[in-house]
Write a protein that holds these residues in place. Structure first.
Motif: not given
Length: 421
Positions: A294-313
């Motif tokens: 993206a070009v320089a700036g701040t962007y908002i990523f909105h969560g669309t599901k409330t099911t969390w995933e905990k593990t790093e992969k």
């Protein structure tokens, strides 16, 4: 009346004992050579106007100053035999250690034991200068009710164990915020061996502070008080992209891709110093590390599901990071080296920290290459130019317009996307 005079005299003595200036104190720097812009004897440091801090307008006990520092400086191990020009030897360093102190109680320059700190609340902190031409460094110091001095600078990286890396210049509100993934039902944040900051409960930053529940959290440092606030259960996560035009990102929930942003998974073929980028559309799956363009700036990523995933992969060639950590030796980190953006190899253990909710590249096999370049599997976004007629070695922007070498941003060249900076 006599008792009152004695009391006033005691108060006057107490105030005069705190009448010194608040300064930046270089630690483990060369103590005698006045030619360096980092270090000197205690008298040199006290007299050097560059180190003197002034009160931040609108505050009562917060001080600041800005110093332009060279990349390398003479350490306390420097001797005339090392010469005045940087060479790779023990007499030079680009890792600057500092504390802010009152000149009435400056403490030691080469020791950091409990009895050597002077008026500093904690042992020296550190930052690294990378620019060959030097960098402007802004320092902040808060004097607490007991007269102890707390320190921060905009070039240091505060590594919150199980949390984010806090760093950079504060906003106009004198606050700095970073996001991270709370990776379990409860995690304990801590800044090892650093007492400069406070947790929301008043505990010092070298003690454990428990955070719940699992999800995306936000840590905010307020330099007016040197105190953190911690928020959690956040579903709108901002990502700031620099002028390099690229970043990595991973979130514990599915997130929509903002307008003006492209997200890619990466794959790496065994033995090749190239990562192939494949674009995602619409959203980024939960716990999937991606490359962001993206070009320089701040962007908002909105969560669309409330099911969390905990593990790093690891997905493809990218490995997710939920809390800040040191990148393993042999892995590659997205960096901008003099305008050349790519994944650069980590050669030394505990040398490169990566922030929370980011990713590093894990090659399919160990590789000697110092850098892995990014190639894009498809040319997308061009509608007004037929890719079959694109001239070799000529650059086009994403609108299909021919651009010159001074164009900044994502370009198409020979059928592939690149960063031009």
């Amino acid at each position: 009346m006599k008792k009152l005079l004695i009391l006033l005299a005691c108060v006057t003595v107490a105030l005069s004992s705190m009448a010194g200036d608040i300064i930046v104190k270089p630690v483990f720097a060369h103590r005698t050579n006045k030619e360096t812009n980092w270090g000197g004897s205690p008298d040199d440091i006290k007299a050097n106007k560059d180190y003197k801090m002034t009160l931040v307008p609108g505050t009562e006990n917060l001080y600041t100053c800005k110093i332009h520092l060279n990349k390398y400086y003479k350490t306390n191990k420097w001797a005339p035999k090392w010469g005045d020009t940087y060479a790779k030897n023990e007499g030079w360093s680009n890792v600057h250690k500092f504390a802010c102190v009152n000149t009435d109680n400056i403490g030691a320059l080469d020791k950091q034991g409990a009895n050597d700190l002077g008026s500093a609340i904690s042992a020296a902190q550190e930052f690294t200068i990378y620019n060959e031409d030097g960098e402007d460094v802004t320092f902040y110091a808060m004097v607490d009710a007991g007269g102890k001095v707390h320190s921060y600078c905009n070039k240091q990286k505060l590594m919150l164990l199980n949390g984010p890396i806090i760093g950079g210049e504060p906003g106009s509100d004198l606050k700095i915020s970073e996001y991270f993934t709370i990776a379990a039902g409860s995690v304990k944040l801590k800044i090892t061996s650093n007492m400069n900051y406070y947790w929301p409960n008043g505990g010092t930053s070298n003690s454990d502070y428990s955070v719940t529940p699992f999800g995306v959290g936000k840590a905010t440092l307020d330099l007016k008080t040197f105190k953190f606030t911690i928020e959690n259960n956040i579903f709108d996560t901002p990502l700031t992209v620099t002028s390099a035009g690229a970043s990595t990102l991973v979130l514990p929930y599915e997130a929509t891709i903002p307008e003006g942003v492209k997200a890619y998974t990466l794959t790496n073929t065994e033995g090749e110093a190239t990562a192939i980028a494949t674009e995602l559309t619409g959203s980024i799956p939960a716990n999937t590390p991606v490359l962001i363009n993206a070009v320089a700036g701040t962007y908002i990523f909105h969560g669309t599901k409330t099911t969390w995933e905990k593990t790093e992969k690891t997905v493809g060639a990218l490995t997710s990071v939920r809390a800040c950590k040191y990148v393993p030796v042999g892995s590659y980190v997205l960096q901008n080296h003099n305008g050349k953006v790519g994944f650069y190899k980590v050669e030394t253990a505990s040398s490169v920290m990566i922030g929370a909710n980011r990713a590093y590249l894990t090659p399919s096999v160990a590789m000697p290459a110092a850098k892995i370049n990014i190639e894009y599997s498809e040319v997308t976004g061009i509608t007004s130019v037929n890719t079959a007629t694109i001239e070799n070695d000529v650059m086009y922007n994403l609108a299909g317009q021919k651009v010159g070498n001074d164009y900044r941003g994502i370009v198409i060249k020979n059928g592939y996307k690149y960063f031009n900076k």
